[in-house]
Design a protein around this motif. Sequence first.
Motif, PDB file in Angstrom:
ATOM      1  N   ARG A 140      -0.310  11.214   6.718  1.00  0.00           N
ATOM      2  CA  ARG A 140      -1.569  11.007   5.995  1.00  0.00           C
ATOM      3  C   ARG A 140      -2.579  12.109   6.286  1.00  0.00           C
ATOM      4  NH1 ARG A 140      -2.018   5.722   4.169  1.00  0.00           N
ATOM      5  NH2 ARG A 140      -4.271   5.795   4.284  1.00  0.00           N
ATOM      6  N   ARG A 141      -2.247  12.985   7.274  1.00  0.00           N
ATOM      7  CA  ARG A 141      -3.120  14.090   7.663  1.00  0.00           C
ATOM      8  C   ARG A 141      -4.575  13.644   7.851  1.00  0.00           C
ATOM      9  NH1 ARG A 141       0.661  16.486   4.309  1.00  0.00           N
ATOM     10  NH2 ARG A 141       1.662  18.292   5.216  1.00  0.00           N
ATOM     11  N   PRO A 142      -4.824  12.715   8.763  1.00  0.00           N
ATOM     12  CA  PRO A 142      -6.189  12.252   8.980  1.00  0.00           C
ATOM     13  C   PRO A 142      -7.058  13.313   9.627  1.00  0.00           C
ATOM     14  CG  PRO A 142      -4.759  11.427  10.691  1.00  0.00           C
ATOM     15  CD  PRO A 142      -3.873  12.139   9.705  1.00  0.00           C
ATOM     16  N   ALA A 143      -8.342  13.193   9.411  1.00  0.00           N
ATOM     17  CA  ALA A 143      -9.279  14.106  10.059  1.00  0.00           C
ATOM     18  C   ALA A 143      -9.602  13.572  11.441  1.00  0.00           C
ATOM     19  CB  ALA A 143     -10.560  14.206   9.222  1.00  0.00           C
ATOM     20  N   PRO A 144      -9.705  14.459  12.444  1.00  0.00           N
ATOM     21  CA  PRO A 144     -10.047  13.998  13.783  1.00  0.00           C
ATOM     22  C   PRO A 144     -11.334  13.181  13.761  1.00  0.00           C
ATOM     23  CG  PRO A 144      -9.372  16.280  13.836  1.00  0.00           C
ATOM     24  CD  PRO A 144      -9.504  15.911  12.394  1.00  0.00           C
ATOM     25  N   ALA A 145     -11.354  12.114  14.553  1.00  0.00           N
ATOM     26  CA  ALA A 145     -12.517  11.235  14.540  1.00  0.00           C
ATOM     27  C   ALA A 145     -12.955  10.917  15.959  1.00  0.00           C
ATOM     28  CB  ALA A 145     -12.201   9.934  13.799  1.00  0.00           C
ATOM     29  N   GLN A 146     -14.270  10.839  16.141  1.00  0.00           N
ATOM     30  CA  GLN A 146     -14.820  10.355  17.394  1.00  0.00           C
ATOM     31  C   GLN A 146     -14.815   8.833  17.344  1.00  0.00           C
ATOM     32  OE1 GLN A 146     -15.666  12.318  19.960  1.00  0.00           O
ATOM     33  NE2 GLN A 146     -14.877  13.992  18.697  1.00  0.00           N
ATOM     34  N   PRO A 147     -14.769   8.187  18.504  1.00  0.00           N
ATOM     35  CA  PRO A 147     -14.802   6.730  18.485  1.00  0.00           C
ATOM     36  C   PRO A 147     -16.113   6.233  17.892  1.00  0.00           C
ATOM     37  CG  PRO A 147     -15.112   7.571  20.709  1.00  0.00           C
ATOM     38  CD  PRO A 147     -14.704   8.730  19.862  1.00  0.00           C
ATOM     39  N   PRO A 148     -16.120   5.100  17.207  1.00  0.00           N
ATOM     40  CA  PRO A 148     -17.365   4.560  16.661  1.00  0.00           C
ATOM     41  C   PRO A 148     -18.404   4.402  17.769  1.00  0.00           C
ATOM     42  CG  PRO A 148     -15.483   3.328  15.846  1.00  0.00           C
ATOM     43  CD  PRO A 148     -14.969   4.239  16.923  1.00  0.00           C
ATOM     44  N   GLU A 149     -19.686   4.525  17.402  1.00  0.00           N
ATOM     45  CA  GLU A 149     -20.744   4.418  18.392  1.00  0.00           C
ATOM     46  C   GLU A 149     -20.727   3.066  19.087  1.00  0.00           C
ATOM     47  OE1 GLU A 149     -24.469   5.323  16.639  1.00  0.00           O
ATOM     48  OE2 GLU A 149     -23.934   7.397  16.136  1.00  0.00           O
ATOM     49  N   SER A 150     -20.161   2.063  18.447  1.00  0.00           N
ATOM     50  CA  SER A 150     -20.145   0.729  19.027  1.00  0.00           C
ATOM     51  C   SER A 150     -19.202   0.625  20.219  1.00  0.00           C
ATOM     52  CB  SER A 150     -19.738  -0.305  17.971  1.00  0.00           C
ATOM     53  OG  SER A 150     -18.452  -0.012  17.454  1.00  0.00           O
ATOM     54  N   LEU A 151     -18.262   1.567  20.346  1.00  0.00           N
ATOM     55  CA  LEU A 151     -17.331   1.552  21.464  1.00  0.00           C
ATOM     56  C   LEU A 151     -17.953   2.257  22.674  1.00  0.00           C
ATOM     57  CD1 LEU A 151     -13.802   2.355  19.992  1.00  0.00           C
ATOM     58  CD2 LEU A 151     -14.792   0.126  20.496  1.00  0.00           C
ATOM     59  N   THR A 152     -17.817   1.642  23.830  1.00  0.00           N
ATOM     60  CA  THR A 152     -18.261   2.285  25.060  1.00  0.00           C
ATOM     61  C   THR A 152     -17.245   3.348  25.472  1.00  0.00           C
ATOM     62  OG1 THR A 152     -17.088   0.753  26.512  1.00  0.00           O
ATOM     63  CG2 THR A 152     -19.314   0.116  25.782  1.00  0.00           C
ATOM     64  N   ALA A 153     -17.630   4.172  26.433  1.00  0.00           N
ATOM     65  CA  ALA A 153     -16.709   5.199  26.917  1.00  0.00           C
ATOM     66  C   ALA A 153     -15.457   4.561  27.505  1.00  0.00           C
ATOM     67  CB  ALA A 153     -17.410   6.068  27.969  1.00  0.00           C
ATOM     68  N   ARG A 154     -15.606   3.461  28.220  1.00  0.00           N
ATOM     69  CA  ARG A 154     -14.462   2.782  28.798  1.00  0.00           C
ATOM     70  C   ARG A 154     -13.563   2.210  27.690  1.00  0.00           C
ATOM     71  NH1 ARG A 154     -12.787   0.774  33.602  1.00  0.00           N
ATOM     72  NH2 ARG A 154     -13.198   2.931  34.166  1.00  0.00           N
ATOM     73  N   GLU A 155     -14.168   1.648  26.656  1.00  0.00           N
ATOM     74  CA  GLU A 155     -13.380   1.091  25.554  1.00  0.00           C
ATOM     75  C   GLU A 155     -12.613   2.184  24.822  1.00  0.00           C
ATOM     76  OE1 GLU A 155     -16.137  -2.837  24.542  1.00  0.00           O
ATOM     77  OE2 GLU A 155     -16.483  -0.940  23.504  1.00  0.00           O
ATOM     78  N   ALA A 156     -13.252   3.335  24.627  1.00  0.00           N
ATOM     79  CA  ALA A 156     -12.573   4.456  23.978  1.00  0.00           C
ATOM     80  C   ALA A 156     -11.386   4.912  24.819  1.00  0.00           C
ATOM     81  CB  ALA A 156     -13.550   5.617  23.756  1.00  0.00           C
ATOM     82  N   GLU A 157     -11.562   4.896  26.131  1.00  0.00           N
ATOM     83  CA  GLU A 157     -10.481   5.267  27.045  1.00  0.00           C
ATOM     84  C   GLU A 157      -9.324   4.284  26.921  1.00  0.00           C
ATOM     85  OE1 GLU A 157     -10.109   6.580  31.758  1.00  0.00           O
ATOM     86  OE2 GLU A 157     -11.718   5.225  31.119  1.00  0.00           O
ATOM     87  N   ILE A 158      -9.644   3.013  26.794  1.00  0.00           N
ATOM     88  CA  ILE A 158      -8.604   1.993  26.668  1.00  0.00           C
ATOM     89  C   ILE A 158      -7.879   2.128  25.340  1.00  0.00           C
ATOM     90  CG2 ILE A 158      -8.237  -0.502  26.392  1.00  0.00           C
ATOM     91  CD1 ILE A 158     -10.349  -0.902  28.597  1.00  0.00           C
ATOM     92  N   VAL A 159      -8.598   2.483  24.275  1.00  0.00           N
ATOM     93  CA  VAL A 159      -7.946   2.723  22.983  1.00  0.00           C
ATOM     94  C   VAL A 159      -6.867   3.794  23.131  1.00  0.00           C
ATOM     95  CG1 VAL A 159      -8.251   3.689  20.667  1.00  0.00           C
ATOM     96  CG2 VAL A 159      -9.868   1.994  21.535  1.00  0.00           C
ATOM     97  N   ASP A 160      -7.195   4.864  23.820  1.00  0.00           N
ATOM     98  CA  ASP A 160      -6.233   5.949  24.018  1.00  0.00           C
ATOM     99  C   ASP A 160      -5.002   5.470  24.782  1.00  0.00           C
ATOM    100  OD1 ASP A 160      -8.002   7.590  22.722  1.00  0.00           O
ATOM    101  OD2 ASP A 160      -8.722   8.591  24.534  1.00  0.00           O
ATOM    102  N   LEU A 161      -5.205   4.629  25.775  1.00  0.00           N
ATOM    103  CA  LEU A 161      -4.093   4.147  26.579  1.00  0.00           C
ATOM    104  C   LEU A 161      -3.234   3.145  25.813  1.00  0.00           C
ATOM    105  CD1 LEU A 161      -5.883   3.776  30.040  1.00  0.00           C
ATOM    106  CD2 LEU A 161      -4.351   5.603  29.273  1.00  0.00           C
ATOM    107  N   VAL A 162      -3.849   2.321  24.977  1.00  0.00           N
ATOM    108  CA  VAL A 162      -3.080   1.423  24.115  1.00  0.00           C
ATOM    109  C   VAL A 162      -2.222   2.240  23.156  1.00  0.00           C
ATOM    110  CG1 VAL A 162      -3.229  -0.282  22.245  1.00  0.00           C
ATOM    111  CG2 VAL A 162      -4.691  -0.527  24.259  1.00  0.00           C
TER     112      VAL A 162
END
Length: 225
Positions: A140-162
């Motif tokens: 689908r060639r998605p564009a790189p995205a930053q995590p939504p502002e609603s996610l904390t830094a720890r939550e973004a880290e957990i997304v990556d690990l999932v």
Amino acid sequence: MISLAIADDQALVRAGFRTVLAGEDDLTVVAEAADGAEAIRVARRARPDVFLMDIRMPGVDGVAATREICAHTGVRVIILTTYESDDYVYGAIQAGASGFLLKDIEPEELIHAVRVVAGGDALLAPSVTRRLIADVAARRRPAPAQPPESLTAREAEIVDLVAAGLSNAEIGARLTISYATTKTHVSRILAKLGLRDRAQLVVWAYETGRVHPGMYFRTGDNTDS
């Protein structure tokens, strides 16, 4: 008691799965279907807790059946796939499937998967299927995205690990937090992103470009939710 239904166009395959599942005291097969259209009727009538769904069936295929079942019933679907059906995997995730297994899975893995999905969690398929999911999403060639502002830094880290395929227990060990805390984080992430389960979270991570194929590689299976 967990009630199950099985959809596969091959009677012998259905019989094999039924035999495996019938040996467990907490599992019962309540219905079978030979194609997707029949699977939809069975889901509406029998309302099993979990539907084991083949992808390639005549007429209405497993993806279309899964989409209808997940949209209009509370039935949770586990997709049964093969290497040849990788083009369907991404569609099955979008359709709402909660689990993905290869048809040559060991009996105990199938039984475990049914219990995990019946308990309300998603089950990520063995590593080879996760790579297939990543490959399909990458097309689908998605564009790189930053995590939504609603996610904390720890939550973004957990997304990556999932997305890397780590279980809650493995994530907890990596971040030095408890299993319960990890599970709470995952639940909050799903709520914030409007996603149903871990399977959709993995797809979101690939689809948004947050992670990409080859970024992670795991050789083991992950069935812990």
